[in-house]
Design a protein around this motif. Structure first.
Motif, short mmCIF file in Angstrom:
data_model
loop_
_atom_site.label_atom_id
_atom_site.label_comp_id
_atom_site.label_asym_id
_atom_site.label_seq_id
_atom_site.Cartn_x
_atom_site.Cartn_y
_atom_site.Cartn_z
N PHE A 37 0.86 -1.18 0.00
CA PHE A 37 0.00 0.00 0.00
C PHE A 37 0.90 1.22 0.00
O PHE A 37 1.70 1.43 0.91
N LYS A 39 1.15 5.54 -1.08
CA LYS A 39 0.54 6.79 -1.53
C LYS A 39 -0.98 6.66 -1.67
O LYS A 39 -1.58 7.16 -2.62
N GLY A 40 -1.58 5.95 -0.72
CA GLY A 40 -3.04 5.86 -0.69
C GLY A 40 -3.64 4.82 -1.60
O GLY A 40 -4.87 4.72 -1.70
N GLU A 41 -2.81 4.00 -2.24
CA GLU A 41 -3.35 3.01 -3.18
C GLU A 41 -2.67 1.65 -3.01
O GLU A 41 -1.46 1.58 -2.72
N TRP A 42 -3.46 0.60 -3.21
CA TRP A 42 -2.90 -0.74 -3.24
C TRP A 42 -2.23 -0.99 -4.58
O TRP A 42 -2.70 -0.54 -5.62
#
Length: 242
Positions: A37, A39-42
């Motif tokens: 995970f 920068k806010g993303e998977w």
């Protein structure tokens, strides 16, 4: 249904900070999912069939190398996962889900083999030596020697894959004693192991992967051990005295 093991940045939760390694054991899908995970993303999932069963005990180890995590399950290599975030960003560990957790250990480094070291506070009666390692896939032999102050070997522990035996002996005044060879070899090529040697009043007690393997009666002063040697066809991942 599921449990997770996570290495986090900055906080041990999923509050928006990076997770350099996310391991999700999904019994409902029959898979282990690897991800990051950032920068806010998977990121992109990597999947592999789950090697453990509901109700079974298990041993999961994560080893950090320069370029990847090496995941070992029940002492066998399971999967490598290349770093997507720097190792230096990892600050926390979390474990969550449908498991009973009974032990967490953090440690290890790269050890040279052959390895030789003094034992700072000695190895008197009551102490235990723990050695974590893995046998090379083409191994022939390895040995662990406990050294006395005068250079004698109080215990020579020598698994021999070419003979399918573990030899125990001592060396005194440059002469080997009588070999002890009883018992089947409890090590496997290409498989990790935990070796524990406890110095008791009358003998060394030797345990392999948590099970008692042998005892070796003292032939010399058990309070005079000051050094350790490890040689042969293994990779060392941890050494402790406790």
């Amino acid at each position: 249904q599921r449990f997770t093991i996570n290495l986090h940045s900055d906080s041990a939760d999923f509050s928006g900070n990076d997770v350099p390694l996310h391991l999700s054991f999904r019994f409902d899908e029959g898979k282990v999912v690897f991800n990051t995970f950032s920068k806010g993303e998977w990121g992109k999932e990597e999947r592999k069939s789950i090697p453990i069963k509901k109700g079974d005990s298990f041993d999961v180890r994560i080893r950090a190398h320069d370029d990847r995590f090496q995941v070992i399950i029940d002492q066998k290599e399971f999967k490598d996962f290349e770093h997507r975030l720097p190792l230096t960003s990892i600050t926390h560990l979390s474990i969550d889900g449908d498991i009973y957790l009974n032990h967490v250990h953090w440690g290890g480094k790269y050890y040279p083999v052959p390895y030789e070291s003094g034992i700072a506070n000695g190895f008197p009666v009551g102490k235990s030596l723990l050695i974590f390692g893995a046998v090379e896939k083409k191994a022939k032999r390895f040995n662990v020697n406990l050294l006395r102050r005068n250079g004698d070997i109080a215990l020579h522990f020598n698994p021999r894959f070419d003979e399918k035996v573990v030899v125990r002996n001592n060396l005194e005044a440059n002469e080997w004693g009588n070999e002890e060879r009883e018992g089947k070899i409890p090590f496997e090529k290409g498989v990790g192991f935990d070796l524990a040697i406890t110095n008791e009043a009358y003998a060394f007690q030797i345990f392999v992967n948590g099970e008692r393997f042998a005892s070796f009666a003292h032939r010399t002063n058990p309070d005079d051990i000051t050094g350790l040697q490890i040689q042969g066809d293994i990779e060392l991942t941890g050494i402790q005295i406790q």
